[in-house]
Design a protein around this motif. Structure first.
Motif, PDB file in Angstrom:
ATOM      1  N   GLN A  49       0.861  -1.168   0.000  1.00  0.00           N
ATOM      2  CA  GLN A  49       0.000   0.000   0.000  1.00  0.00           C
ATOM      3  C   GLN A  49       0.909   1.234   0.000  1.00  0.00           C
ATOM      4  N   LEU A  50       0.826   2.036  -1.038  1.00  0.00           N
ATOM      5  CA  LEU A  50       1.789   3.113  -1.246  1.00  0.00           C
ATOM      6  C   LEU A  50       1.344   4.424  -0.615  1.00  0.00           C
ATOM      7  N   ARG A  51       2.337   5.210  -0.275  1.00  0.00           N
ATOM      8  CA  ARG A  51       2.091   6.526   0.318  1.00  0.00           C
ATOM      9  C   ARG A  51       1.524   7.464  -0.746  1.00  0.00           C
ATOM     10  N   ASP A  52       0.500   8.203  -0.395  1.00  0.00           N
ATOM     11  CA  ASP A  52      -0.133   9.142  -1.327  1.00  0.00           C
ATOM     12  C   ASP A  52       0.574  10.493  -1.282  1.00  0.00           C
ATOM     13  N   GLY A  53       0.526  11.214  -2.376  1.00  0.00           N
ATOM     14  CA  GLY A  53       1.036  12.578  -2.403  1.00  0.00           C
ATOM     15  C   GLY A  53       2.537  12.688  -2.522  1.00  0.00           C
ATOM     16  N   VAL A  54       3.195  11.663  -3.041  1.00  0.00           N
ATOM     17  CA  VAL A  54       4.656  11.676  -3.186  1.00  0.00           C
ATOM     18  C   VAL A  54       5.004  11.889  -4.651  1.00  0.00           C
ATOM     19  N   SER A  55       5.979  12.746  -4.895  1.00  0.00           N
ATOM     20  CA  SER A  55       6.463  12.984  -6.253  1.00  0.00           C
ATOM     21  C   SER A  55       7.978  12.848  -6.302  1.00  0.00           C
ATOM     22  N   PHE A  56       8.481  12.433  -7.454  1.00  0.00           N
ATOM     23  CA  PHE A  56       9.920  12.436  -7.678  1.00  0.00           C
ATOM     24  C   PHE A  56      10.393  13.881  -7.853  1.00  0.00           C
ATOM     25  N   HIS A  57      11.691  14.078  -7.782  1.00  0.00           N
ATOM     26  CA  HIS A  57      12.254  15.431  -7.849  1.00  0.00           C
ATOM     27  C   HIS A  57      11.934  16.146  -9.157  1.00  0.00           C
ATOM     28  N   ASP A  58      11.652  15.377 -10.222  1.00  0.00           N
ATOM     29  CA  ASP A  58      11.323  16.010 -11.506  1.00  0.00           C
ATOM     30  C   ASP A  58       9.827  16.231 -11.688  1.00  0.00           C
ATOM     31  N   GLY A  59       9.046  16.001 -10.629  1.00  0.00           N
ATOM     32  CA  GLY A  59       7.608  16.204 -10.685  1.00  0.00           C
ATOM     33  C   GLY A  59       6.809  14.985 -11.088  1.00  0.00           C
ATOM     34  N   THR A  60       7.478  13.904 -11.506  1.00  0.00           N
ATOM     35  CA  THR A  60       6.788  12.665 -11.857  1.00  0.00           C
ATOM     36  C   THR A  60       6.097  12.088 -10.628  1.00  0.00           C
ATOM     37  N   GLU A  61       4.865  11.635 -10.782  1.00  0.00           N
ATOM     38  CA  GLU A  61       4.115  11.082  -9.660  1.00  0.00           C
ATOM     39  C   GLU A  61       4.684   9.727  -9.250  1.00  0.00           C
ATOM     40  N   PHE A  62       4.857   9.530  -7.949  1.00  0.00           N
ATOM     41  CA  PHE A  62       5.204   8.204  -7.441  1.00  0.00           C
ATOM     42  C   PHE A  62       3.917   7.416  -7.248  1.00  0.00           C
ATOM     43  N   ASN A  63       3.808   6.275  -7.913  1.00  0.00           N
ATOM     44  CA  ASN A  63       2.615   5.439  -7.823  1.00  0.00           C
ATOM     45  C   ASN A  63       2.979   4.005  -8.149  1.00  0.00           C
ATOM     46  N   ALA A  64       1.979   3.143  -8.240  1.00  0.00           N
ATOM     47  CA  ALA A  64       2.224   1.725  -8.478  1.00  0.00           C
ATOM     48  C   ALA A  64       2.884   1.476  -9.830  1.00  0.00           C
ATOM     49  N   GLU A  65       2.547   2.275 -10.832  1.00  0.00           N
ATOM     50  CA  GLU A  65       3.191   2.125 -12.139  1.00  0.00           C
ATOM     51  C   GLU A  65       4.693   2.412 -12.030  1.00  0.00           C
ATOM     52  N   ALA A  66       5.049   3.391 -11.230  1.00  0.00           N
ATOM     53  CA  ALA A  66       6.467   3.701 -11.032  1.00  0.00           C
ATOM     54  C   ALA A  66       7.183   2.566 -10.318  1.00  0.00           C
ATOM     55  N   VAL A  67       6.504   1.955  -9.344  1.00  0.00           N
ATOM     56  CA  VAL A  67       7.078   0.798  -8.653  1.00  0.00           C
ATOM     57  C   VAL A  67       7.376  -0.313  -9.650  1.00  0.00           C
ATOM     58  N   CYS A  68       6.399  -0.648 -10.475  1.00  0.00           N
ATOM     59  CA  CYS A  68       6.586  -1.731 -11.443  1.00  0.00           C
ATOM     60  C   CYS A  68       7.651  -1.382 -12.474  1.00  0.00           C
ATOM     61  N   ALA A  69       7.741  -0.119 -12.847  1.00  0.00           N
ATOM     62  CA  ALA A  69       8.775   0.292 -13.793  1.00  0.00           C
ATOM     63  C   ALA A  69      10.160   0.027 -13.227  1.00  0.00           C
ATOM     64  N   ASN A  70      10.342   0.269 -11.927  1.00  0.00           N
ATOM     65  CA  ASN A  70      11.640   0.018 -11.303  1.00  0.00           C
ATOM     66  C   ASN A  70      11.942  -1.467 -11.207  1.00  0.00           C
ATOM     67  N   PHE A  71      10.975  -2.268 -10.747  1.00  0.00           N
ATOM     68  CA  PHE A  71      11.213  -3.715 -10.652  1.00  0.00           C
ATOM     69  C   PHE A  71      11.486  -4.315 -12.031  1.00  0.00           C
ATOM     70  N   ASP A  72      10.737  -3.884 -13.016  1.00  0.00           N
ATOM     71  CA  ASP A  72      10.932  -4.431 -14.354  1.00  0.00           C
ATOM     72  C   ASP A  72      12.267  -3.973 -14.953  1.00  0.00           C
ATOM     73  N   ARG A  73      12.688  -2.775 -14.590  1.00  0.00           N
ATOM     74  CA  ARG A  73      14.012  -2.331 -15.053  1.00  0.00           C
ATOM     75  C   ARG A  73      15.098  -3.264 -14.524  1.00  0.00           C
ATOM     76  N   TRP A  74      15.093  -3.545 -13.219  1.00  0.00           N
ATOM     77  CA  TRP A  74      16.125  -4.411 -12.642  1.00  0.00           C
ATOM     78  C   TRP A  74      16.102  -5.799 -13.281  1.00  0.00           C
ATOM     79  N   TYR A  75      14.916  -6.335 -13.425  1.00  0.00           N
ATOM     80  CA  TYR A  75      14.761  -7.692 -13.955  1.00  0.00           C
ATOM     81  C   TYR A  75      15.273  -7.778 -15.395  1.00  0.00           C
ATOM     82  N   ASN A  76      15.136  -6.692 -16.130  1.00  0.00           N
ATOM     83  CA  ASN A  76      15.510  -6.694 -17.551  1.00  0.00           C
ATOM     84  C   ASN A  76      16.857  -6.036 -17.824  1.00  0.00           C
ATOM     85  N   PHE A  77      17.700  -5.921 -16.822  1.00  0.00           N
ATOM     86  CA  PHE A  77      19.037  -5.393 -17.061  1.00  0.00           C
ATOM     87  C   PHE A  77      19.728  -6.191 -18.167  1.00  0.00           C
ATOM     88  N   PRO A  78      20.442  -5.529 -19.070  1.00  0.00           N
ATOM     89  CA  PRO A  78      21.177  -6.240 -20.125  1.00  0.00           C
ATOM     90  C   PRO A  78      22.259  -7.150 -19.556  1.00  0.00           C
TER      91      PRO A  78
END
Length: 548
Positions: free
Chosen positions: A105-134
């Motif tokens: 359950q993610l914290r609401d109202g959090v943004s990255f330093h560039d203004g991008t919203e922190f949300n579940a899609e961002a979480v999955c983007a990070n996990f999928d990035r690690w998993y798909n490292f070249p």
């Protein structure tokens, strides 16, 4: 799970190799008199080396992590002052009974330093990035922690061993991670900076994970983008990293306007820089410098021990393949004398390879009391009286578990010689020579090494050391290896406990190495620094620090 509303202080380790005179001059001139009791100003901190890069996903060193922890946050943090996991960007989580699904359950109202919203899609983007490292970065030099803990990637040689399966954004503030195998330490492991959440927008714009050298990409050197209380300002290579306060931070906003991380590789020079006021704080203070700093009115803060210093033994070299010789060496060592001569005050004598606060610590393990007469008899029984032992130790280094390697070496050498053994000293520069020799070849005998726990999980200690055959120990015991693999796959910590207690007992019977102590690394600060919360796992963030 517990919920938290404010961010507490945390840490890791950073630095440069600039000469002390040059460094202290720069620190003094840039600090000026900005600090004040009402907040604001600049906090200057000295680590032991420069960060390798600014993308924590490709880092494994504490100096890089120290900087990263100011800018980045993970789903999980640690309870202040402890190694125990606690909510951070995830307010809570639960897992399935089989240990394969974790829902955050993610914290609401959090943004990255560039203004991008922190949300579940961002979480999955990070996990999928690690998993798909070249394939090029699926190595210990780059994706060290992901490779070690998640065992494999979407491609590559270890694809079949990967325990990560998928990430699903159930809704905006709920993410589900599915594993292929249970990993009871999963949530605790997410407190590592290597698993920090990073802005998908910034990564897409500035990062290339397939670059020839990911340490030097535009993202890794100039555009690190997290959610933490400080934002990146500049990295003056060979001099300092400068961060500014994140005024849009979701939690407790930083008290100071700016933090600067400089590097002083010599422990005595770090202490001098604190005493002279050239820096406000420093890490890894040598034992000999503690009393003079305190007498000068400086603050010395020991961390709670979450380390292990050990005497490694390479069984590929004779006579170390004989258990009686290893037992004799253990009985020859007066651990109290070693600690008194070379370790900080507050260090704890070790009976096994995990601190007492870690699951599976066993009060009934075999202990090898200091007994020179017994050591001499064991050597005689083994036909090893008067044997010459190669003893390796590092130079030009200060580590949390080993602040003064040469001092530690000299005490143990004298104790071994006192029972009739002959010692052949072999000294090497820490990196790359010493580590490459000890961990990558069989060309060594006894050696000093250790570990600082990354998070509160037994596998992070004994699994790292004894989970498989290694060049370091030359130790092969399939039964123990299988037990460690079994323990790691048990879904819950409580269910793991009896097996880890058994494993710790087995290790002390087999004696592939000798645990010496759990050193307490020391920090030092000027008299006007306040609000710093030490962490046994170096999870220290500086948003509550004031100078003035």
């Amino acid at each position: 799970m517990q919920k938290t509303s404010k961010r507490r202080v945390r840490l890791a380790t950073v630095g440069l190799a600039a000469a002390a005179l040059v460094l202290t001059g720069c620190a003094e001139s840039e600090r000026s008199d900005e600090g004040n009791s009402d907040g604001g100003g600049t906090f200057v901190f000295a680590g032991a080396a420069e960060p390798k890069l600014l993308d924590p996903a490709f880092a494994s060193d504490g100096e890089t992590f120290r900087v990263a922890r100011q800018m980045f946050e993970g789903l999980v943090g640690t309870e202040p002052g402890t190694p125990d996991p606690a909510p951070l960007l995830a307010e809570s989580w639960d897992n399935s009974e089989d240990g394969l699904e974790y829902t955050f359950q993610l914290r609401d109202g959090v943004s990255f330093h560039d203004g991008t919203e922190f949300n579940a899609e961002a979480v999955c983007a990070n996990f999928d990035r690690w998993y798909n490292f070249p394939a090029a970065v699926q190595t210990d030099d780059f994706a060290y922690y992901y490779a070690k803990l998640f065992r494999g990637f979407a491609t590559g040689e270890k694809k079949a061993e990967a325990i990560y399966d998928s990430c699903e954004a159930i809704d905006d503030l709920e993410a589900k991670i599915t594993l292929k195998e249970p990993f009871a330490g999963f949530a605790a492991a997410l407190s590592l900076p290597a698993f920090s959440m990073q802005s998908p927008t910034a990564l897409e714009k500035y990062q290339d994970d397939a670059a020839a050298n990911v340490n030097t990409t535009e993202y890794s050197t100039a555009h690190p983008t997290g959610t933490g209380p400080f934002v990146f300002d500049s990295w003056d290579r060979g001099n300092r990293v400068t961060l500014k306060r994140n005024d849009d931070y979701w939690g407790e906003k930083a008290q100071v306007d700016t933090v600067q991380i400089v590097a002083i590789d010599d422990p005595a020079a770090r202490a001098t820089a604190v005493q002279n006021g050239d820096v406000d704080g420093a890490d890894l203070i040598g034992p000999a410098d503690i009393e003079p700093l305190e007498e000068a009115g400086m603050q010395v803060m020991p961390r709670d021990p979450f380390t292990i210093l050990y005497l490694g033994i390479n069984q590929k070299q004779k006579p170390f393949d004989d258990l009686r010789v290893r037992q004799a060496i253990a009985h020859a060592i007066d651990k109290e004398a070693v600690a008194a001569a070379s370790l900080p005050e507050g260090s704890e004598i070790a009976t096994q390879f995990i601190p007492q606060s870690v699951n599976g610590w066993n009060e009934d393990v075999t202990e090898y009391e200091y007994d020179p007469a017994k050591a001499e008899q064991l050597l005689k029984d083994a036909g090893a009286t008067g044997a010459t032992l190669e003893f390796n130790y590092p130079t030009s280094v200060s580590r949390p578990y080993m602040p003064a390697p040469e001092d530690t070496f000299n005490v143990i050498r004298s104790q071994l010689e006192a029972v009739g053994l002959k010692v052949k000293p072999v000294a090497d520069i820490w990196t790359p020579d010493y580590l490459d020799k000890i961990q990558g070849t069989a060309n060594h005998g006894l050696h000093l090494l250790g570990w600082t726990g990354d998070y509160n999980d037994t596998d992070n200690f004994v699994g790292v050391f004894f989970g498989a055959e290694s060049d370091e120990f030359g130790f092969k015991n399939p039964e123990l290896f299988d037990k460690l693999a079994e323990a790691r796959g048990i879904p819950t910590v409580d269910e793991q406990t009896p097996l880890y207690e058994e494993i710790n007992a087995d290790v002390m019977e087999l004696l592939p190495a000798i645990p010496i102590a759990h050193p307490a690394p020391s920090l030092a600060f000027g008299a006007d620094v306040d609000g710093y919360q030490q962490s046994p796992v170096n999870d220290e963030v500086w948003n509550t620090v004031t100078v003035g």
